[in-house]
Write an enzyme that holds these catalytic residues in place. Sequence first.
Site, PDB file in Angstrom:
ATOM      1  N   TYR A   1      -2.751  -1.837  -3.839  1.00  0.00           N
ATOM      2  CA  TYR A   1      -2.786  -0.384  -3.947  1.00  0.00           C
ATOM      3  C   TYR A   1      -3.443   0.036  -5.254  1.00  0.00           C
ATOM      4  O   TYR A   1      -4.350   0.881  -5.279  1.00  0.00           O
ATOM      5  CB  TYR A   1      -1.363   0.177  -3.867  1.00  0.00           C
TER       6      TYR A   1
ATOM      7  N   SER B   1      -3.929   6.864  -9.866  1.00  0.00           N
ATOM      8  CA  SER B   1      -2.519   6.509 -10.028  1.00  0.00           C
ATOM      9  C   SER B   1      -2.293   5.800 -11.353  1.00  0.00           C
ATOM     10  O   SER B   1      -3.170   5.079 -11.838  1.00  0.00           O
ATOM     11  CB  SER B   1      -2.088   5.586  -8.875  1.00  0.00           C
TER      12      SER B   1
END
Length: 345
Positions: A153, A128
């Site tokens: 995350y 990501s």
Amino acid sequence: MKVLVTGAAGFIGAHCVLRLMRDGHSVVGLDNFNSYYDPQLKHDRVQWVREQAGDFQLATVDLADASAIEALFVRERPQVVIHLAAQAGVRYSLDNPRAYLDSNLDGFLNILESCRHHPVEHLIYASSSSVYGANQHTPYSVKDGVNHPLSLYAATKKANELMAHSYSHLFGIPCTGLRFFTVYGPWGRPDMSPIQFARAISEGTPLKLFNYGEHQRDFTYIDDIIESIARLIEQPPQVNPQWDREQPDPASSMAPWRLFNIGGQHPVELKTYLALLEKHLGQTAIVELLPLQPGDVLNTCAEASDLAQATGFQPRIELDEGLGRFIAWFRDYYPTAYRPRAVRG
């Protein structure tokens, strides 16, 4: 090739399965259909794929179930694994941290272990753009350091890159990590801004625009993400013979491991993005301006020349065109999104 796609009922996963099937690959999907958002959308994606390209095998398995993952690899013997399943969402991680440990760390370890004991030709996994964290040097390059994540995350995604490298080094697993930048398009997740904003505008309810709409995002249309994956499948990474331990390249290695950014490379302010949604919907938003949220990065922009060099492709669908396609789907799918119905392509 026989390809295992984890997260096959997810946003990127469903599009990936569709493309692979159209390209003639044999696809095995895996998803746990959890309740992070309404599972009906996931079932509808699967139905959409089957209507477009035919049936495919789909196992309802949780990544954290090591024995079930092992059994799937024993039974199916995939040649390529495209690992897209994960607990997503930056803000959700503030209140539900253990979900990220179970899925993104323990679950990824189970995938790596299965690739170790049942060797595959290529493991492609989703990272990501959030790994860039506090780094404010844009465009973000895979040569940049990613040592200051701003959310759990993001930290789990960086951990995935490190875990993949260790398994690539120790067991020779060819691993490619893909840092996705703000993916959007038809069949997207309802916790992401395109659907949240489109619903609020359509219903005439206030939408929350954080950082007063002044931060930028490098939006990447789903088809550009899938095209990049499709081109990388048969290009497993090689050892970089020029890799220097004294001056290590963060994006390659003395192991068969590499990283790529996949981003549109044309960041826009959230205000501009909102204006385009208003244009395509033909309605004006009611906006609540708020400060930047904890865990959010300020601006994102991908430097993706390595991807273009490796694949001959770089994302090319402009935001205006992509949002037009998204809104066409949105109008068709909502407001009956979470009730069983016949799904149209």
